[in-house]
Design a protein around this motif. Structure first.
Motif, PDB file in Angstrom:
ATOM      1  N   PHE A  81      83.803 -15.152 118.515  1.00 50.38           N
ATOM      2  CA  PHE A  81      82.725 -14.435 117.827  1.00 50.38           C
ATOM      3  C   PHE A  81      82.402 -13.131 118.537  1.00 50.38           C
ATOM      4  O   PHE A  81      82.256 -12.081 117.887  1.00 50.38           O
ATOM      5  CB  PHE A  81      81.482 -15.317 117.755  1.00 50.38           C
ATOM      6  CG  PHE A  81      80.316 -14.682 117.051  1.00 50.38           C
ATOM      7  CD1 PHE A  81      80.337 -14.496 115.680  1.00 50.38           C
ATOM      8  CD2 PHE A  81      79.214 -14.244 117.765  1.00 50.38           C
ATOM      9  CE1 PHE A  81      79.274 -13.895 115.020  1.00 50.38           C
ATOM     10  CE2 PHE A  81      78.147 -13.640 117.114  1.00 50.38           C
ATOM     11  CZ  PHE A  81      78.173 -13.461 115.737  1.00 50.38           C
ATOM     12  N   ALA A  82      82.302 -13.173 119.865  1.00 47.77           N
ATOM     13  CA  ALA A  82      81.949 -11.973 120.640  1.00 47.77           C
ATOM     14  C   ALA A  82      83.014 -10.888 120.506  1.00 47.77           C
ATOM     15  O   ALA A  82      82.697  -9.700 120.448  1.00 47.77           O
ATOM     16  CB  ALA A  82      81.750 -12.341 122.107  1.00 47.77           C
ATOM     17  N   LEU A  83      84.276 -11.289 120.432  1.00 46.88           N
ATOM     18  CA  LEU A  83      85.375 -10.339 120.320  1.00 46.88           C
ATOM     19  C   LEU A  83      85.660  -9.963 118.861  1.00 46.88           C
ATOM     20  O   LEU A  83      86.602  -9.214 118.594  1.00 46.88           O
ATOM     21  CB  LEU A  83      86.635 -10.925 120.956  1.00 46.88           C
ATOM     22  CG  LEU A  83      86.559 -11.190 122.471  1.00 46.88           C
ATOM     23  CD1 LEU A  83      87.804 -11.932 122.947  1.00 46.88           C
ATOM     24  CD2 LEU A  83      86.375  -9.889 123.232  1.00 46.88           C
ATOM     25  N   LYS A  84      84.868 -10.534 117.930  1.00 48.90           N
ATOM     26  CA  LYS A  84      84.990 -10.261 116.495  1.00 48.90           C
ATOM     27  C   LYS A  84      86.369 -10.626 115.959  1.00 48.90           C
ATOM     28  O   LYS A  84      86.928  -9.960 115.080  1.00 48.90           O
ATOM     29  CB  LYS A  84      84.679  -8.788 116.204  1.00 48.90           C
ATOM     30  CG  LYS A  84      83.251  -8.396 116.551  1.00 48.90           C
ATOM     31  CD  LYS A  84      82.937  -6.961 116.191  1.00 48.90           C
ATOM     32  CE  LYS A  84      81.489  -6.609 116.526  1.00 48.90           C
ATOM     33  NZ  LYS A  84      81.157  -5.207 116.187  1.00 48.90           N
ATOM     34  N   LEU A  85      86.920 -11.720 116.503  1.00 51.11           N
ATOM     35  CA  LEU A  85      88.196 -12.227 116.017  1.00 51.11           C
ATOM     36  C   LEU A  85      88.004 -13.153 114.826  1.00 51.11           C
ATOM     37  O   LEU A  85      88.941 -13.374 114.056  1.00 51.11           O
ATOM     38  CB  LEU A  85      88.926 -12.969 117.145  1.00 51.11           C
ATOM     39  CG  LEU A  85      89.251 -12.131 118.390  1.00 51.11           C
ATOM     40  CD1 LEU A  85      89.852 -13.008 119.475  1.00 51.11           C
ATOM     41  CD2 LEU A  85      90.205 -10.993 118.035  1.00 51.11           C
ATOM     42  N   GLU A  86      86.806 -13.721 114.700  1.00 52.38           N
ATOM     43  CA  GLU A  86      86.466 -14.623 113.606  1.00 52.38           C
ATOM     44  C   GLU A  86      85.033 -14.387 113.188  1.00 52.38           C
ATOM     45  O   GLU A  86      84.175 -14.048 114.019  1.00 52.38           O
ATOM     46  CB  GLU A  86      86.630 -16.080 114.041  1.00 52.38           C
ATOM     47  CG  GLU A  86      88.030 -16.645 113.823  1.00 52.38           C
ATOM     48  CD  GLU A  86      88.240 -17.131 112.399  1.00 52.38           C
ATOM     49  OE1 GLU A  86      87.993 -16.342 111.468  1.00 52.38           O
ATOM     50  OE2 GLU A  86      88.658 -18.283 112.226  1.00 52.38           O
ATOM     51  N   GLY A  87      84.750 -14.562 111.895  1.00 52.80           N
ATOM     52  CA  GLY A  87      83.390 -14.447 111.392  1.00 52.80           C
ATOM     53  C   GLY A  87      82.629 -15.741 111.580  1.00 52.80           C
ATOM     54  O   GLY A  87      83.212 -16.815 111.781  1.00 52.80           O
ATOM     55  N   ILE A  88      81.313 -15.663 111.510  1.00 48.21           N
ATOM     56  CA  ILE A  88      80.466 -16.828 111.759  1.00 48.21           C
ATOM     57  C   ILE A  88      80.717 -17.937 110.739  1.00 48.21           C
ATOM     58  O   ILE A  88      80.690 -19.129 111.080  1.00 48.21           O
ATOM     59  CB  ILE A  88      78.962 -16.422 111.769  1.00 48.21           C
ATOM     60  CG1 ILE A  88      78.080 -17.594 112.173  1.00 48.21           C
ATOM     61  CG2 ILE A  88      78.548 -15.864 110.426  1.00 48.21           C
ATOM     62  CD1 ILE A  88      78.278 -18.075 113.577  1.00 48.21           C
ATOM     63  N   ILE A  89      80.987 -17.582 109.484  1.00 48.17           N
ATOM     64  CA  ILE A  89      81.220 -18.610 108.461  1.00 48.17           C
ATOM     65  C   ILE A  89      82.453 -19.430 108.812  1.00 48.17           C
ATOM     66  O   ILE A  89      82.435 -20.658 108.784  1.00 48.17           O
ATOM     67  CB  ILE A  89      81.374 -17.977 107.070  1.00 48.17           C
ATOM     68  CG1 ILE A  89      80.105 -17.224 106.680  1.00 48.17           C
ATOM     69  CG2 ILE A  89      81.688 -19.035 106.020  1.00 48.17           C
ATOM     70  CD1 ILE A  89      80.205 -16.478 105.368  1.00 48.17           C
ATOM     71  N   CYS A  90      83.552 -18.743 109.147  1.00 50.29           N
ATOM     72  CA  CYS A  90      84.784 -19.457 109.478  1.00 50.29           C
ATOM     73  C   CYS A  90      84.626 -20.286 110.743  1.00 50.29           C
ATOM     74  O   CYS A  90      85.160 -21.400 110.827  1.00 50.29           O
ATOM     75  CB  CYS A  90      85.927 -18.461 109.650  1.00 50.29           C
ATOM     76  SG  CYS A  90      86.442 -17.688 108.100  1.00 50.29           S
ATOM     77  N   LEU A  91      83.907 -19.771 111.723  1.00 44.86           N
ATOM     78  CA  LEU A  91      83.725 -20.522 112.968  1.00 44.86           C
ATOM     79  C   LEU A  91      82.935 -21.804 112.724  1.00 44.86           C
ATOM     80  O   LEU A  91      83.234 -22.851 113.302  1.00 44.86           O
ATOM     81  CB  LEU A  91      83.026 -19.644 114.016  1.00 44.86           C
ATOM     82  CG  LEU A  91      83.893 -18.522 114.592  1.00 44.86           C
ATOM     83  CD1 LEU A  91      83.066 -17.593 115.478  1.00 44.86           C
ATOM     84  CD2 LEU A  91      85.065 -19.090 115.396  1.00 44.86           C
ATOM     85  N   VAL A  92      81.919 -21.723 111.872  1.00 41.26           N
ATOM     86  CA  VAL A  92      81.149 -22.932 111.539  1.00 41.26           C
ATOM     87  C   VAL A  92      82.046 -23.955 110.848  1.00 41.26           C
ATOM     88  O   VAL A  92      81.978 -25.162 111.125  1.00 41.26           O
ATOM     89  CB  VAL A  92      79.947 -22.572 110.647  1.00 41.26           C
ATOM     90  CG1 VAL A  92      79.313 -23.831 110.061  1.00 41.26           C
ATOM     91  CG2 VAL A  92      78.906 -21.799 111.454  1.00 41.26           C
ATOM     92  N   ILE A  93      82.924 -23.477 109.965  1.00 48.02           N
ATOM     93  CA  ILE A  93      83.793 -24.384 109.218  1.00 48.02           C
ATOM     94  C   ILE A  93      84.793 -25.095 110.127  1.00 48.02           C
ATOM     95  O   ILE A  93      85.115 -26.267 109.923  1.00 48.02           O
ATOM     96  CB  ILE A  93      84.519 -23.605 108.102  1.00 48.02           C
ATOM     97  CG1 ILE A  93      83.514 -23.213 107.004  1.00 48.02           C
ATOM     98  CG2 ILE A  93      85.670 -24.414 107.509  1.00 48.02           C
ATOM     99  CD1 ILE A  93      84.089 -22.312 105.931  1.00 48.02           C
ATOM    100  N   ILE A  94      85.279 -24.411 111.174  1.00 52.92           N
ATOM    101  CA  ILE A  94      86.313 -25.027 112.014  1.00 52.92           C
ATOM    102  C   ILE A  94      85.743 -25.848 113.160  1.00 52.92           C
ATOM    103  O   ILE A  94      86.494 -26.582 113.810  1.00 52.92           O
ATOM    104  CB  ILE A  94      87.270 -23.968 112.593  1.00 52.92           C
ATOM    105  CG1 ILE A  94      86.538 -23.063 113.601  1.00 52.92           C
ATOM    106  CG2 ILE A  94      87.931 -23.173 111.482  1.00 52.92           C
ATOM    107  CD1 ILE A  94      87.459 -22.175 114.385  1.00 52.92           C
ATOM    108  N   VAL A  95      84.444 -25.753 113.442  1.00 49.77           N
ATOM    109  CA  VAL A  95      83.884 -26.447 114.606  1.00 49.77           C
ATOM    110  C   VAL A  95      84.114 -27.954 114.527  1.00 49.77           C
ATOM    111  O   VAL A  95      84.494 -28.587 115.525  1.00 49.77           O
ATOM    112  CB  VAL A  95      82.380 -26.129 114.766  1.00 49.77           C
ATOM    113  CG1 VAL A  95      81.679 -27.176 115.601  1.00 49.77           C
ATOM    114  CG2 VAL A  95      82.205 -24.774 115.425  1.00 49.77           C
TER     115      VAL A  95
END
Length: 327
Positions: A81-95
């Protein structure tokens, strides 16, 4: 003496997270992050690395087998997230798969290490697994899957009153929108929804914040009861970086294609309001994407229906004749 084992644990956690970031970049560059290699194979390795680089004694407790892989996963998510490699929506989905599969891998690898006394070379070679699966996936064609979500809400207002607020949802104020999960992950909020005219050839214009514009082309019109529509999205209306490309409406992986509103009178003073949407997902693991899409679409439906419900219940309960005349 205690500091060295703790330092080794920290080293293992950081190393696993960095391995995840490097692998993310490789998969993103040569394939897509909407893939089995990223969502399901990478977390296995992020959970494996802390076990490989920790002593058998450090990983004997269930607490260590859970907390250390979790530390690697959450550090990976934070860095992505900090490096802007993934958006927050996608990160929530993969957690969820990352935590489950990472923890499972940690337990399995520790079990193997307890009964296998040979060199670690076979386990180290597993670090190439996400890239091997990535190459295999490049020869797989993602399949289209269409699914329909239906959400209902009882409204304490006559059917004719609800109908007026279904047709036009203008000037939505922030205080009218209740907090929903979709807002916590930065999904845009609605601003306007109105018809240019009434009937089966009408167009309903939809505006959401962040500059997103939809057009609903009305297909069927049932006066006082509802309508069906096809969804058209002007992709050029969406500013860059507004939505992650992996969940972009109208994109390669996701689209909303049609929908409908229905109103049913439950009594003279109560109605049942229904919003239905049909969407498409196109991935190599549609079974998981559909679960999330259903959840998020239902959450968006509830938000929209709540706005209509609040406005209908606050409106004076006019008779059907007066409402039709006013419309």
């Amino acid at each position: 003496m205690e500091s060295k084992p703790n330092l080794r644990k920290t080293y293992a956690v950081v190393l696993a997270a960095l391995y995840g970031i490097v692998t993310l970049c490789i998969i993103s560059e040569h394939h897509t992050l909407v893939s089995i290699s990223y969502v399901f194979i990478l977390p296995l390795l992020i959970g494996t690395i802390p076990v490989l680089f920790s002593t058998r004694e450090q990983m004997l407790s269930f607490k260590s087998l859970i907390l250390i892989p979790w530390g690697s996963i959450f550090l990976f998510v934070l860095l992505a997230f900090a490096l802007k490699l993934e958006g927050i929506i996608c990160l929530v989905i993969i957690v969820a798969p990352f935590i489950l599969l990472g923890t499972l891998a940690a337990f399995v690898v520790q079990l193997v290490r307890q009964h296998y006394k040979g060199p670690k070379t076979p386990l180290y070679s597993s670090l190439l697994l996400p890239l091997i699966i990535m190459v295999a996936e490049q020869n797989m064609t993602p399949a289209d899957a269409f699914h329909t979500v239906t959400t209902t809400l009882e409204v304490n207002a006559p059917q004719a009153t609800v109908w007026q607020h279904v047709k036009h949802v203008k000037d939505v104020r922030p205080e009218e929108i209740q907090t929903h999960f979709t807002h916590l992950i930065h999904v845009p909020k609605p601003l306007h929804g109105y018809l240019d005219k009434e009937g089966a050839d009408a167009t309903r214009s939809i505006s959401w914040d962040k500059g997103i514009q939809f057009r609903f082309d009305i297909q069927e019109w049932h006066e006082g009861e509802g309508f069906t529509y096809r969804v058209n999205l002007d992709g050029h209306s969406i500013p860059p970086n507004t939505l992650d490309e992996h969940v972009m409406v109208g994109g390669a992986f996701f689209d909303v294609v049609s929908g409908s509103y229905r109103i049913k009178a439950l009594s003279p003073a109560k109605s049942l309001l229904t919003l239905t949407s049909t969407y498409r997902v196109t991935t190599t693991f549609n079974f998981y994407c559909i679960w999330w899409a259903d959840f998020l679409m239902d959450d968006l439906h509830e938000m929209i229906l709540e706005i209509i419900k609040t406005r209908s219940e606050k409106a004076p309960h006019l008779s059907s004749r007066r409402l039709c005349a006013a419309g």
